[in-house]
Scaffold this motif. Structure first.
Motif, PDB file in Angstrom:
ATOM      1  N   VAL A   1       0.183  -6.323   5.431  1.00 11.11           N
ATOM      2  CA  VAL A   1       0.374  -5.298   4.338  1.00 11.11           C
ATOM      3  C   VAL A   1       1.708  -4.762   4.659  1.00 11.11           C
ATOM      4  CG1 VAL A   1      -2.059  -4.352   4.598  1.00 11.11           C
ATOM      5  CG2 VAL A   1      -0.484  -3.465   6.104  1.00 11.11           C
ATOM      6  N   MET A   2       2.111  -4.242   3.298  1.00 15.48           N
ATOM      7  CA  MET A   2       3.638  -3.642   3.332  1.00 15.48           C
ATOM      8  C   MET A   2       3.424  -2.262   2.697  1.00 15.48           C
ATOM      9  SD  MET A   2       6.918  -3.651   2.953  1.00 15.48           S
ATOM     10  CE  MET A   2       7.474  -5.220   3.181  1.00 15.48           C
ATOM     11  N   LEU A   3       3.823  -1.420   3.768  1.00 12.93           N
ATOM     12  CA  LEU A   3       3.451   0.236   3.646  1.00 12.93           C
ATOM     13  C   LEU A   3       4.747   0.843   3.006  1.00 12.93           C
ATOM     14  CD1 LEU A   3       1.997   0.720   7.205  1.00 12.93           C
ATOM     15  CD2 LEU A   3       0.822   0.385   5.165  1.00 12.93           C
ATOM     16  N   PHE A   4       4.622   1.777   2.296  1.00 15.13           N
ATOM     17  CA  PHE A   4       5.295   2.668   1.201  1.00 15.13           C
ATOM     18  C   PHE A   4       4.758   3.946   1.706  1.00 15.13           C
ATOM     19  CE2 PHE A   4       5.600  -1.329  -1.086  1.00 15.13           C
ATOM     20  CZ  PHE A   4       6.824  -1.607  -1.170  1.00 15.13           C
ATOM     21  N   GLY A   5       5.940   4.899   1.891  1.00 22.28           N
ATOM     22  CA  GLY A   5       5.529   6.361   2.064  1.00 22.28           C
ATOM     23  C   GLY A   5       6.060   7.112   0.931  1.00 22.28           C
ATOM     24  N   VAL A   6       5.146   8.114   0.608  1.00 22.47           N
ATOM     25  CA  VAL A   6       5.115   9.109  -0.401  1.00 22.47           C
ATOM     26  C   VAL A   6       5.553  10.281   0.147  1.00 22.47           C
ATOM     27  CG1 VAL A   6       4.741   9.687  -2.803  1.00 22.47           C
ATOM     28  CG2 VAL A   6       4.005   7.620  -1.972  1.00 22.47           C
ATOM     29  N   PRO A   7       6.472  10.979   0.400  1.00 24.80           N
ATOM     30  CA  PRO A   7       6.679  12.205   1.001  1.00 24.80           C
ATOM     31  C   PRO A   7       6.520  13.501   0.328  1.00 24.80           C
ATOM     32  CG  PRO A   7       8.949  11.500   0.527  1.00 24.80           C
ATOM     33  CD  PRO A   7       7.826  10.686  -0.133  1.00 24.80           C
ATOM     34  N   ALA A   8       6.116  14.570   0.935  1.00 28.25           N
ATOM     35  CA  ALA A   8       5.808  15.823   0.060  1.00 28.25           C
ATOM     36  C   ALA A   8       7.169  16.380  -0.397  1.00 28.25           C
ATOM     37  CB  ALA A   8       5.159  16.815   0.926  1.00 28.25           C
TER      38      ALA A   8
ATOM     39  N   LEU B   1       5.727   7.907   6.428  1.00 32.23           N
ATOM     40  CA  LEU B   1       5.478   6.570   6.744  1.00 32.23           C
ATOM     41  C   LEU B   1       5.437   6.151   8.244  1.00 32.23           C
ATOM     42  CD1 LEU B   1       5.653   3.445   5.585  1.00 32.23           C
ATOM     43  CD2 LEU B   1       8.468   3.744   5.757  1.00 32.23           C
ATOM     44  N   GLN B   2       6.091   6.868   9.074  1.00 30.56           N
ATOM     45  CA  GLN B   2       5.998   6.608  10.577  1.00 30.56           C
ATOM     46  C   GLN B   2       4.564   7.006  11.025  1.00 30.56           C
ATOM     47  OE1 GLN B   2       9.171   6.012   9.046  1.00 30.56           O
ATOM     48  NE2 GLN B   2       9.521   8.090   9.004  1.00 30.56           N
TER      49      GLN B   2
ATOM     50  N   LEU C   1       0.806  -1.311   0.021  1.00 31.52           N
ATOM     51  CA  LEU C   1      -0.182  -0.030   0.031  1.00 31.52           C
ATOM     52  C   LEU C   1       0.923   1.278  -0.046  1.00 31.52           C
ATOM     53  CD1 LEU C   1      -2.602  -1.173   2.712  1.00 31.52           C
ATOM     54  CD2 LEU C   1      -3.373  -0.512   0.254  1.00 31.52           C
ATOM     55  N   PHE C   2       0.594   2.290  -0.908  1.00 32.56           N
ATOM     56  CA  PHE C   2       1.016   3.602  -0.705  1.00 32.56           C
ATOM     57  C   PHE C   2       0.262   4.669  -0.015  1.00 32.56           C
ATOM     58  CE2 PHE C   2       1.999   0.945  -4.829  1.00 32.56           C
ATOM     59  CZ  PHE C   2       3.144   0.839  -4.567  1.00 32.56           C
ATOM     60  N   VAL C   3       1.187   5.355   0.746  1.00 31.54           N
ATOM     61  CA  VAL C   3       0.417   6.575   1.308  1.00 31.54           C
ATOM     62  C   VAL C   3       1.097   7.810   1.186  1.00 31.54           C
ATOM     63  CG1 VAL C   3       1.460   5.854   3.555  1.00 31.54           C
ATOM     64  CG2 VAL C   3      -0.567   7.449   3.647  1.00 31.54           C
ATOM     65  N   ARG C   4       0.230   8.864   0.756  1.00 30.84           N
ATOM     66  CA  ARG C   4       1.009  10.028   0.288  1.00 30.84           C
ATOM     67  C   ARG C   4       0.644  11.109   1.118  1.00 30.84           C
ATOM     68  NH1 ARG C   4       0.537  12.373  -5.918  1.00 30.84           N
ATOM     69  NH2 ARG C   4       1.268  14.659  -5.077  1.00 30.84           N
ATOM     70  N   GLU C   5       1.851  11.993   1.490  1.00 30.89           N
ATOM     71  CA  GLU C   5       1.685  12.970   2.372  1.00 30.89           C
ATOM     72  C   GLU C   5       0.934  14.182   1.869  1.00 30.89           C
ATOM     73  OE1 GLU C   5       4.801  15.132   5.770  1.00 30.89           O
ATOM     74  OE2 GLU C   5       5.485  14.461   3.568  1.00 30.89           O
ATOM     75  N   GLY C   6       0.358  14.828   2.651  1.00 37.63           N
ATOM     76  CA  GLY C   6      -0.424  16.102   1.907  1.00 37.63           C
ATOM     77  C   GLY C   6      -1.697  15.960   0.808  1.00 37.63           C
ATOM     78  N   VAL C   7      -2.040  14.913   0.744  1.00 32.73           N
ATOM     79  CA  VAL C   7      -3.229  14.980  -0.014  1.00 32.73           C
ATOM     80  C   VAL C   7      -4.536  14.577   0.601  1.00 32.73           C
ATOM     81  CG1 VAL C   7      -1.817  14.200  -2.350  1.00 32.73           C
ATOM     82  CG2 VAL C   7      -2.706  12.294  -0.865  1.00 32.73           C
ATOM     83  N   SER C   8      -5.667  15.103   0.009  1.00 36.08           N
ATOM     84  CA  SER C   8      -7.031  15.212   0.681  1.00 36.08           C
ATOM     85  C   SER C   8      -7.803  13.903  -0.044  1.00 36.08           C
ATOM     86  CB  SER C   8      -7.826  16.265   0.648  1.00 36.08           C
ATOM     87  OG  SER C   8      -7.590  16.910  -0.325  1.00 36.08           O
TER      88      SER C   8
ATOM     89  N   VAL D   1      -4.929   0.723  -8.376  1.00 30.37           N
ATOM     90  CA  VAL D   1      -3.950   1.202  -7.147  1.00 30.37           C
ATOM     91  C   VAL D   1      -3.773   2.414  -7.012  1.00 30.37           C
ATOM     92  CG1 VAL D   1      -1.560   1.102  -6.495  1.00 30.37           C
ATOM     93  CG2 VAL D   1      -2.713  -1.004  -7.613  1.00 30.37           C
ATOM     94  N   VAL D   2      -4.104   3.036  -5.653  1.00 25.71           N
ATOM     95  CA  VAL D   2      -4.012   4.437  -5.467  1.00 25.71           C
ATOM     96  C   VAL D   2      -2.742   4.882  -4.326  1.00 25.71           C
ATOM     97  CG1 VAL D   2      -6.439   4.854  -6.037  1.00 25.71           C
ATOM     98  CG2 VAL D   2      -5.624   4.150  -3.559  1.00 25.71           C
ATOM     99  N   GLN D   3      -2.470   5.850  -4.715  1.00 22.37           N
ATOM    100  CA  GLN D   3      -1.635   6.607  -3.546  1.00 22.37           C
ATOM    101  C   GLN D   3      -2.651   6.907  -2.330  1.00 22.37           C
ATOM    102  OE1 GLN D   3       0.238   9.779  -5.679  1.00 22.37           O
ATOM    103  NE2 GLN D   3       2.248   8.659  -5.676  1.00 22.37           N
ATOM    104  N   HIS D   4      -2.745   6.693  -1.123  1.00 24.49           N
ATOM    105  CA  HIS D   4      -3.776   6.753  -0.184  1.00 24.49           C
ATOM    106  C   HIS D   4      -3.348   8.008   0.436  1.00 24.49           C
ATOM    107  CE1 HIS D   4      -6.418   3.161  -0.325  1.00 24.49           C
ATOM    108  NE2 HIS D   4      -5.048   2.495  -0.682  1.00 24.49           N
ATOM    109  N   THR D   5      -4.618   8.601   1.072  1.00 21.38           N
ATOM    110  CA  THR D   5      -4.294   9.504   2.184  1.00 21.38           C
ATOM    111  C   THR D   5      -4.364   8.738   3.574  1.00 21.38           C
ATOM    112  OG1 THR D   5      -6.695   9.642   2.728  1.00 21.38           O
ATOM    113  CG2 THR D   5      -6.145  10.985   0.873  1.00 21.38           C
ATOM    114  N   ARG D   6      -3.816   9.587   4.547  1.00 20.90           N
ATOM    115  CA  ARG D   6      -3.903   8.663   5.771  1.00 20.90           C
ATOM    116  C   ARG D   6      -5.135   8.019   6.233  1.00 20.90           C
ATOM    117  NH1 ARG D   6      -1.112  12.176  10.336  1.00 20.90           N
ATOM    118  NH2 ARG D   6      -1.712  10.514  11.374  1.00 20.90           N
TER     119      ARG D   6
END
Ligand code: PBG
Length: 326
Positions: A78-85, A101-102, A37-44, A55-60
């Motif tokens: 689940v395997m988490l990947f962070g996408v920083p701003a 990611l943290q 799973l991808f989680v992206r910083e700063g998206v609503s 597949v999407v870049q998730h919000t928190r």
């Protein structure tokens, strides 16, 4: 045509669904599937990954929902990947205790930590502005030992956030030993390591680069393995085991089934396989054109990984596949 007696008829065991089910050597179970799973910083809103339809870049927030769905589907983890701003030369956000990611690890562990094994990518490419998996030396090459120091710090912040397994995917020499020591010294003896043991420099990672917003120019051939080589996978295995890997992984999947079989035969610890972004994208693209049967293709590719020796499979189809297995 007259046949010799006794006449060997393997088709007897293929004649009905019940007979085929009875004699199947390989079975898949949702508990061995892991969803990346991808989680992206700063998206609503979730951001679709165009090269990976579905597949999407998730919000928190949507990440939390996705992991609940994964738990309800009975997945193993689940395997988490962070996408920083923000990206920079040393990948600072990868070691920021409040980095995306943290934060996501904390969210996910709070939400489903008892039901799923929570894993996190431990690599710098999501966080560096040059897109490499490590920090660069003056000559532009990836500096192995300077990178290890960054990995040690990443391991500490990810474990502090509560992750169950870290997944070092950078292919630096000595990474498992350095991470194990960093975890132990920080009191995280119970945090495990899923080592990317045999990871090849592969064109199959293409769509992933979009998924994590990587700006890599060039390639990773100076640290990931050469697709021409099988024997060095066994050397990597020996090394990762000696350094303390708890599980070992082969990656990509389908083009490396021979490697998977050799690692599975040699490994005393569980063996995972990663069905990567390009494998997913190829099937989705062909299916969208009506050229293949998508669902059968999903099951056949997963079955082939299992048959070749994978005991855990990371796949972007994990939730859907689990549904098909019910
Ligand atoms: C590195 C990493 C990559 C993938 C997982 N971890 C990219 C790379 O090595 O270039 C690829 C996964 C995929 O393609 O699905 N952080």
């Amino acid at each position: 045509m007259s046949a010799e007696f006794p006449y060997v008829r393997p088709r007897r065991l293929r004649q009905s669904p019940a007979m085929r089910r009875l004699v199947a050597e390989t079975r898949l179970h949702p508990a061995e599937l892991v969803l990346p799973l991808f989680v992206r910083e700063g998206v609503s809103e979730p951001v679709p990954v165009s090269s990976m339809p579905g597949v999407v870049q998730h919000t928190r927030d949507t990440l939390r929902k996705a992991v609940v769905e994964a738990a309800e589907a009975g997945l193993g983890g689940v395997m988490l990947f962070g996408v920083p701003a923000v990206q920079d030369a040393i990948g600072s956000e990868g070691t920021n205790p409040d980095g995306i990611l943290q934060r996501a690890i904390r969210d996910v562990v709070a939400e489903v930590g008892d039901a799923l094994v929570v894993m996190s990518d431990l690599c710098l490419d999501e966080y560096t502005d040059h897109g490499h998996c490590g920090v660069l030396a003056a000559d532009g090459s990836v500096d192995n030992d300077a990178t290890l120091e960054r990995y040690a710090e990443m391991a500490r912040v990810q474990a502090d956030a509560g992750v169950h397994l870290v997944g070092p995917s950078g292919m630096m020499d000595g990474q498992i030993a350095v991470i194990r020591r960093a975890l132990d010294e920080a009191g995280h003896q119970d945090t495990g390591i899923l080592a990317y043991t045999a990871k090849y420099a592969s064109a199959f990672y293409g769509p992933f680069r979009e998924a994590v917003g990587s700006s890599l120019k060039g390639d990773r051939k100076a640290y990931q393995q050469d697709p021409a080589n099988a024997r060095e996978a066994l050397r990597e295995l020996e090394q990762d085991l000696a350094e303390g890997a708890d599980l070992v992984m082969v990656k990509p999947g389908m083009a490396y089934l021979d490697i998977l079989r050799q690692i599975a035969d040699a490994s005393p610890v569980p063996v995972s396989a990663y069905q990567v972004s390009g494998e997913y994208a190829m099937v989705e693209a062909a299916a969208a054109n009506g050229w293949i049967d998508r669902e059968r293709m999903i099951m056949e590719t997963l079955t082939s990984l299992r048959r070749a020796g994978a005991e855990q499979i990371l796949t972007y189809w994990a939730v859907e596949a689990a549904g098909m297995l019910k």
